[in-house]
Design a protein around this motif. Structure first.
Motif, PDB file in Angstrom:
ATOM      1  N   UNK A   5       0.808  -1.212   0.000  1.00  0.00           N
ATOM      2  CA  UNK A   5       0.000   0.000   0.000  1.00  0.00           C
ATOM      3  C   UNK A   5       0.847   1.271   0.000  1.00  0.00           C
ATOM      4  N   UNK A   6       1.987   1.210   0.657  1.00  0.00           N
ATOM      5  CA  UNK A   6       2.811   2.416   0.806  1.00  0.00           C
ATOM      6  C   UNK A   6       4.198   2.192   0.230  1.00  0.00           C
ATOM      7  N   UNK A   7       4.884   3.259  -0.180  1.00  0.00           N
ATOM      8  CA  UNK A   7       6.289   3.119  -0.583  1.00  0.00           C
ATOM      9  C   UNK A   7       7.115   2.661   0.614  1.00  0.00           C
ATOM     10  N   UNK A   8       8.238   1.977   0.323  1.00  0.00           N
ATOM     11  CA  UNK A   8       9.030   1.427   1.425  1.00  0.00           C
ATOM     12  C   UNK A   8      10.500   1.324   1.057  1.00  0.00           C
ATOM     13  N   UNK A   9      11.331   1.390   2.103  1.00  0.00           N
ATOM     14  CA  UNK A   9      12.749   1.051   1.997  1.00  0.00           C
ATOM     15  C   UNK A   9      12.879  -0.398   2.468  1.00  0.00           C
ATOM     16  N   UNK A  10      13.784  -1.154   1.853  1.00  0.00           N
ATOM     17  CA  UNK A  10      13.792  -2.607   2.062  1.00  0.00           C
ATOM     18  C   UNK A  10      15.151  -3.116   2.501  1.00  0.00           C
ATOM     19  N   UNK A  11      15.124  -4.017   3.487  1.00  0.00           N
ATOM     20  CA  UNK A  11      16.307  -4.764   3.916  1.00  0.00           C
ATOM     21  C   UNK A  11      15.946  -6.236   3.982  1.00  0.00           C
ATOM     22  N   UNK A  12      16.890  -7.104   3.576  1.00  0.00           N
ATOM     23  CA  UNK A  12      16.696  -8.528   3.819  1.00  0.00           C
ATOM     24  C   UNK A  12      17.996  -9.140   4.315  1.00  0.00           C
TER      25      UNK A  12
END
Length: 382
Positions: free
Chosen positions: A197-204
């Motif tokens: 639903x929203x923009x996001x910054x991503x870590x895995x």
């Protein structure tokens, strides 16, 4: 656990090579092959890349769970050792993913006069971060590892800094740089995107302190964090002291726990930024770090934000494919995310530069070709 053999269609044969035959490679990995882990990805990609080039490769390793008690760990070392020794005489070259437990096999290879390549993925101290139960034996295990480097026909190291360190430890200059990489058939800009639903910054990755989990959590709650942007984190909890913070996380933080590797590219492609905010509690980054996730994130065409450590910072600055921030600085990380959100065209350009860089210079196929070149050098078949 059964021993895993990479070259299922080709057995090592007790026959001399002729001019048309490729040398038979015995690849020894004392680490457990855990699907989706960085070590497993590196090992399997190099084995498969060598096989595509006609090299018969037998991988001696074990598959299974990522954790075991001391007895299970020692048992694994013993089984790998016995299996490798049984295959040693038929091999033309022995390739080690460097490990202190491989010493008996390296000694046997020296006795039988087998050429050896040692692949270095970190300094001695890293082994005792991964295996703290062996810290009290640090002195002797370090000495045994150093001997393996001195006996080696060649060293392969994943950063230029480790090349220099390995040469100094080994007392010879037979060291080559072959870095980490990405599977560009799996990780690429083309393909489905995750729907959120929203923009996001991503870590895995594994939820550990040295991956900067606490830094990311603080950054997401910083006044500098852009409004309406999520922090999405995917990966299992490795450090139990982080469990409460992750399980109790609330907006703008979402923790997804373990995500199948096949789902990661879509999550990366949809992110406004991909994060690698490592910290260095053990003081090991002076010799460079280039985590696999960095290459996989870049391969998907998204800009990255990384800590200012040798290796990954050099790649990001040199490739113009992201932003570099001080390690352990939540405010700086939040400002960097906000900068990319505020400049979507600039972020897109950075992402495109990163994808092109990985495709041309940092794919696993390129790494396998570089490894094959080292093998030819060692065996004098250039």
């Amino acid at each position: 656990m059964a021993l895993y053999k990479a070259a299922s269609s080709q057995n090592l044969r007790a026959l001399p090579l002729n001019a048309t035959e490729k040398p038979r490679i015995l690849y020894v990995c004392c680490e457990r092959i855990v699907p989706g882990s960085a070590a497993a990805t590196h090992v399997l990609e190099i084995c498969e890349g060598l096989e595509r080039r006609g090299y018969p490769v037998t991988l001696v390793a074990e598959r299974g769970a990522s954790r075991s008690g001391l007895a299970g760990q020692l048992g694994r070392y013993a089984r790998v050792t016995l299996s490798a020794l049984a295959k040693l005489r038929r091999a033309d070259l022995v390739y080690f993913r460097s490990h202190f437990a491989a010493f008996p096999i390296a000694l046997a290879a020296k006795i039988f006069g087998k050429p050896v390549i040692q692949e270095i993925n970190g300094v001695y101290a890293e082994a005792f971060v991964t295996h703290p139960r062996f810290k009290r034996l640090k002195g002797i295990l370090t000495s045994l590892q150093r001997l393996q480097y001195r006996w080696a026909s060649a060293l392969i190291a994943v950063t230029p800094q480790l090349v220099a360190w390995g040469s100094a430890e080994a007392g010879h200059a037979r060291a080559f740089h072959v870095g980490n990489g990405a599977n560009t058939k799996v990780f690429s800009p083309e393909g489905p995107c995750a729907e959120r639903e929203r923009p996001y910054a991503f870590f895995f990755g594994g939820m550990t302190r040295w991956h900067g989990v606490e830094v990311m959590l603080k950054a997401a709650r910083s006044p500098a964090w852009p409004a309406g942007v999520e922090l999405v984190m995917a990966g299992p909890i490795v450090d139990e002291s982080l469990r409460t913070a992750l399980e109790g996380a609330s907006a703008p933080v979402t923790w997804l726990d373990r995500v199948p590797q096949a789902e990661l590219p879509a999550l990366i492609r949809s992110a406004v930024a991909a994060l690698v905010p490592s910290v260095d509690p053990s003081g090991i980054t002076a010799h460079g770090i280039t985590p696999l996730k960095l290459f996989e994130m870049l391969a998907c065409g998204r800009p990255v934000i990384v800590s200012d450590f040798p290796g990954m910072a050099d790649i990001v600055r040199g490739g113009g494919c992201g932003l570099v921030v001080p390690s352990g600085a939540p405010g700086a990380l939040a400002h960097a995310v906000a900068r990319l959100v505020a400049d979507p065209s600039g972020a897109t350009a950075m992402g495109a530069a990163g994808a092109a860089l990985i495709a041309t210079a940092h794919s696993w196929d390129v790494r396998a070709a570089e490894t094959a070149e080292v093998i030819r050098t060692v065996l004098g078949t250039e």
